[in-house]
Design an enzyme around this catalytic site. Structure first.
Site, PDB file in Angstrom:
ATOM      1  N   GLY A  55      61.695  66.712  62.850  1.00 51.15           N
ATOM      2  CA  GLY A  55      61.656  65.569  61.063  1.00 51.15           C
ATOM      3  C   GLY A  55      62.829  65.612  60.506  1.00 51.15           C
ATOM      4  N   GLY A  74      62.805  62.930  57.706  1.00 55.54           N
ATOM      5  CA  GLY A  74      62.664  61.659  56.998  1.00 55.54           C
ATOM      6  C   GLY A  74      62.942  62.127  55.314  1.00 55.54           C
ATOM      7  N   GLY A  86      62.466  65.925  55.667  1.00 51.25           N
ATOM      8  CA  GLY A  86      63.086  66.760  56.339  1.00 51.25           C
ATOM      9  C   GLY A  86      64.457  66.340  55.731  1.00 51.25           C
ATOM     10  N   SER A  87      64.915  65.288  55.559  1.00 50.39           N
ATOM     11  CA  SER A  87      66.192  64.857  55.279  1.00 50.39           C
ATOM     12  C   SER A  87      66.587  65.598  54.036  1.00 50.39           C
ATOM     13  CB  SER A  87      66.407  63.565  55.197  1.00 50.39           C
ATOM     14  OG  SER A  87      66.235  63.097  53.662  1.00 50.39           O
ATOM     15  N   ARG A 142      62.644  61.265  66.258  1.00 50.37           N
ATOM     16  CA  ARG A 142      62.550  59.728  66.884  1.00 50.37           C
ATOM     17  C   ARG A 142      63.652  58.533  66.934  1.00 50.37           C
ATOM     18  NH1 ARG A 142      57.141  57.212  64.563  1.00 50.37           N
ATOM     19  NH2 ARG A 142      58.919  56.843  62.885  1.00 50.37           N
ATOM     20  N   ARG A 143      63.955  58.865  66.296  1.00 49.76           N
ATOM     21  CA  ARG A 143      65.183  57.635  67.143  1.00 49.76           C
ATOM     22  C   ARG A 143      66.731  58.889  66.558  1.00 49.76           C
ATOM     23  NH1 ARG A 143      63.934  53.627  62.170  1.00 49.76           N
ATOM     24  NH2 ARG A 143      63.689  56.016  61.116  1.00 49.76           N
ATOM     25  N   VAL A 153      50.448  70.579  50.223  1.00 51.26           N
ATOM     26  CA  VAL A 153      48.831  70.233  48.442  1.00 51.26           C
ATOM     27  C   VAL A 153      50.205  70.111  47.563  1.00 51.26           C
ATOM     28  CG1 VAL A 153      47.408  70.991  47.337  1.00 51.26           C
ATOM     29  CG2 VAL A 153      47.523  71.365  49.968  1.00 51.26           C
ATOM     30  N   GLY A 168      57.643  51.395  44.948  1.00 53.79           N
ATOM     31  CA  GLY A 168      57.266  52.423  46.808  1.00 53.79           C
ATOM     32  C   GLY A 168      56.008  53.171  46.014  1.00 53.79           C
ATOM     33  N   LYS A 181      44.100  67.836  51.046  1.00 49.99           N
ATOM     34  CA  LYS A 181      44.599  68.941  49.898  1.00 49.99           C
ATOM     35  C   LYS A 181      42.957  69.404  49.772  1.00 49.99           C
ATOM     36  CE  LYS A 181      47.883  66.150  49.055  1.00 49.99           C
ATOM     37  NZ  LYS A 181      48.964  64.766  48.264  1.00 49.99           N
TER      38      LYS A 181
HETATM   39  N1  NAP Z   1      57.024  62.376  51.518  1.00 51.46           N
HETATM   40  C1  NAP Z   1      56.320  63.061  50.997  1.00 51.46           C
HETATM   41  O1  NAP Z   1      56.745  62.909  49.763  1.00 51.46           O
HETATM   42  C2  NAP Z   1      55.172  63.881  50.998  1.00 51.46           C
HETATM   43  C3  NAP Z   1      54.925  64.879  50.226  1.00 51.46           C
HETATM   44  C4  NAP Z   1      54.066  66.436  50.550  1.00 51.46           C
HETATM   45  C5  NAP Z   1      53.836  66.248  51.863  1.00 51.46           C
HETATM   46  N2  NAP Z   1      54.161  65.414  53.160  1.00 51.46           N
HETATM   47  C6  NAP Z   1      54.136  65.830  54.316  1.00 51.46           C
HETATM   48  O2  NAP Z   1      55.720  65.937  54.938  1.00 51.46           O
HETATM   49  C7  NAP Z   1      55.472  65.894  56.370  1.00 51.46           C
HETATM   50  C8  NAP Z   1      56.512  64.493  56.665  1.00 51.46           C
HETATM   51  O3  NAP Z   1      56.901  63.378  55.456  1.00 51.46           O
HETATM   52  P1  NAP Z   1      57.878  62.719  55.688  1.00 51.46           P
HETATM   53  O4  NAP Z   1      57.207  61.363  54.392  1.00 51.46           O
HETATM   54  O5  NAP Z   1      59.124  62.911  55.537  1.00 51.46           O
HETATM   55  O6  NAP Z   1      57.802  61.748  56.397  1.00 51.46           O
HETATM   56  P2  NAP Z   1      58.979  60.690  57.287  1.00 51.46           P
HETATM   57  O7  NAP Z   1      59.969  60.184  56.396  1.00 51.46           O
HETATM   58  O8  NAP Z   1      57.869  59.431  58.258  1.00 51.46           O
HETATM   59  O9  NAP Z   1      59.684  61.687  58.222  1.00 51.46           O
HETATM   60  C9  NAP Z   1      58.551  61.140  59.874  1.00 51.46           C
HETATM   61  C10 NAP Z   1      60.249  62.140  60.583  1.00 51.46           C
HETATM   62  O10 NAP Z   1      59.902  62.830  61.936  1.00 51.46           O
HETATM   63  C11 NAP Z   1      60.545  62.271  63.256  1.00 51.46           C
HETATM   64  N3  NAP Z   1      59.272  62.082  64.448  1.00 51.46           N
HETATM   65  C12 NAP Z   1      58.139  61.736  63.693  1.00 51.46           C
HETATM   66  N4  NAP Z   1      57.963  61.501  65.079  1.00 51.46           N
HETATM   67  C13 NAP Z   1      58.452  62.407  65.867  1.00 51.46           C
HETATM   68  C14 NAP Z   1      58.051  62.877  66.994  1.00 51.46           C
HETATM   69  N5  NAP Z   1      57.274  62.894  68.157  1.00 51.46           N
HETATM   70  N6  NAP Z   1      59.592  63.642  67.666  1.00 51.46           N
HETATM   71  C15 NAP Z   1      60.644  64.371  66.767  1.00 51.46           C
HETATM   72  N7  NAP Z   1      60.526  63.829  65.125  1.00 51.46           N
HETATM   73  C16 NAP Z   1      59.701  62.260  65.262  1.00 51.46           C
HETATM   74  C17 NAP Z   1      60.811  61.274  62.174  1.00 51.46           C
HETATM   75  O11 NAP Z   1      62.294  60.547  63.335  1.00 51.46           O
HETATM   76  P3  NAP Z   1      63.073  59.001  63.073  1.00 51.46           P
HETATM   77  O12 NAP Z   1      64.000  59.591  61.412  1.00 51.46           O
HETATM   78  O13 NAP Z   1      63.979  59.437  64.154  1.00 51.46           O
HETATM   79  O14 NAP Z   1      62.119  58.051  62.251  1.00 51.46           O
HETATM   80  C18 NAP Z   1      61.200  60.914  61.050  1.00 51.46           C
HETATM   81  O15 NAP Z   1      62.592  61.661  61.072  1.00 51.46           O
HETATM   82  C19 NAP Z   1      53.746  64.896  56.693  1.00 51.46           C
HETATM   83  O16 NAP Z   1      53.534  65.804  57.037  1.00 51.46           O
HETATM   84  C20 NAP Z   1      53.904  64.902  55.008  1.00 51.46           C
HETATM   85  O17 NAP Z   1      52.155  64.378  54.409  1.00 51.46           O
HETATM   86  C21 NAP Z   1      55.108  64.090  52.626  1.00 51.46           C
END
Ligand code: NAP
Length: 429
Positions: free
Chosen positions: A12, A14, A17-18, A47-48, A133, A188, A206
């Protein structure tokens, strides 16, 4: 320092991850010094694949996450895909192929934490998830390690920034729920489909994780009572203000007074303005922990966002890498206490109930009798009459949730009660 790098697979790339990849690159020297070996990004599953990802070597990008975790030379898998599948299978496969895992996935940990911990243990690997959490806020490690010698009795927190933003807006501007949600979406803070946040699913996941760690007992997602905040109105905030309170969506994990059982719940509640959680504004998170020896502790900070969440992921990555170099593992699941997880009916708290009643003599006595019959003691009553109708606001002393439910059911059957306008628990006193 070891020169051979530890290899990290990032699943990941996104929002979180970035940022993990960026910090791994920009802080590479510091991370190496703190770990005792350099860390190398060995692959990035997405994914992309065609999407341009700043700072990521395109040759590392793959859509075959399974092949990446099966490579056999990966030391740590960082799972920031989210959701249940394929994340669960990928984590299990990672353990089978010798990697430790860092995850930010609250939904998966709340649902399958026990099985994943067992898989990690069976392969002598680590499973860390500080970011699952309250984002950047150190909470899992303080509960798992710093408070390991104490006895935690209560964890009370605001663990969802979206709902706190909405409720804070309603409080500060007098706006209704929909208006505040629209603003959160425009800025947002809320997703296009806000269900997971506003219905309390995210906070419930959580709460299950926190309760399990705090009480050394398995608490499943289904054990967590959950009520969303979509029914909270501007009128509720006016009532709260009259009581010197505000309204927050709280995750509450409690040990019973006799210490033999625990409860976990998520619902909106009034809390006194003097409580530290009342001053948590905007999208911030805060968690209040009460324990025998330490007393009251509060953890506060950004509960989401790419960079804050990546901070927690990186902290875990350093810990897991150090463990690997030492040939050790960190703490696994601790569920030895095996306490009973009680249903919501066993929770004891105070209630604020707003009733629409007929404005005529004897109504108050009738209502008071129903409370008494169900063993719910009244603290205060306020009545306002207008044009033959009246509103009656009852605040109770502490009572069982089951007794309160029985009271409300009986009140609804009274001819003089036109409706139950709102029921809100009162916490933090
Ligand atoms: N965002 C927050 O503030 C936050 C806070 C706490 C915890 N989290 C947790 O962190 C995790 C990630 O959240 P996020 O906000 O970073 O999500 P996100 O922005 O939607 O990123 C998800 C990433 O996973 C990739 N992905 C999706 N399906 C896939 C697959 N089948 N195989 C390989 N890669 C795949 C996507 O690829 P593409 O880039 O190609 O679409 C994207 O890079 C989640 O569990 C979330 O609950 C997030």
């Amino acid at each position: 320092m070891r020169t051979r790098p530890l290899k990290v697979a990032l699943l990941g790339c996104g929002v979180v991850g970035s940022e993990v990849a960026r910090i791994m690159t920009t802080h590479a020297d510091d991370l190496a010094a703190r770990i005792g070996a350099p860390v190398e990004l060995a692959g990035v599953a997405v994914r992309r694949p065609a999407k341009v990802r700043e700072g990521i070597d395109p040759s590392l990008v793959t859509t075959d996450a399974t092949a990446l975790v099966k490579r056999g030379d990966i030391d740590v898998v960082v799972e920031v895909i989210g959701g249940i599948e394929p994340a669960r299978s990928l984590i299990t496969t990672a353990f089978e192929h010798g990697a430790s895992v860092v995850s930010a996935n609250k939904a998966l940990l709340a649902q399958d934490g026990a099985a994943l911990h067992a898989a990690a243990g069976a392969h002598g690997r680590d499973l860390y998830y500080e970011a699952a959490v309250a984002g950047a806020i150190p909470l899992i490690r303080p509960l798992r390690e710093s408070l390991a010698g104490d006895k935690v009795n209560r964890v009370l927190g605001i663990v969802n920034g979206t709902t706190n933003f909405i409720l804070d807006k309603m409080d500060s501007t007098g706006a209704g729920y929909q208006e505040a949600l629209d603003e959160a979406t425009a800025l947002g803070y809320a997703e296009a489909d806000p269900t997971a946040d506003v219905e309390g699913f995210d906070a419930a996941a959580k709460a299950a994780i926190l309760a399990g760690i705090a009480f050394h007992t398995r608490v499943r997602l289904d054990d967590v009572y959950r009520e969303g905040m979509t029914e909270v109105t501007a009128a509720d905030f006016r009532s709260a203000k009259e009581m010197g309170c505000t309204i927050k969506l709280l995750a509450i994990c409690e040990r019973s007074a006799d210490g033999t059982s625990v409860t976990a719940r998520v619902h909106p509640a009034m809390i006194p303005l003097s409580h530290p959680l009342a001053s948590v504004r905007g999208a911030y998170n805060a968690v209040f922990v009460e324990s025998d020896a330490a007393g009251q502790l509060m953890f506060y900070g950004p509960g989401a966002g790419g960079s804050p969440t990546a901070s927690a992921v990186l902290g875990d990555l350093v810990a897991v890498c150090r463990n690997r170099l030492n040939g050790a593992t960190g703490p696994g699941e601790s569920a030895y206490a095996d306490l009973t997880v009680s249903p919501m009916g066993d929770v004891v708290t105070r209630y604020h109930i707003s009733l629409d009643v007929a404005d005529k003599p004897g109504v108050l006595a009738q209502v008071a009798t129903v409370f008494a019959e169900h063993g719910v003691s009244i603290d205060t009553v306020r009545q306002q009459g207008k044009d033959g109708e009246a509103s009656l606001v009852v605040v109770t002393h502490r009572a069982f949730d089951a007794s309160l439910s029985g009271t409300v059911e009986a009140l609804r059957k009274l001819d003089t009660v036109r409706g139950v306008a709102s029921i809100m628990r009162v916490e933090g006193e």
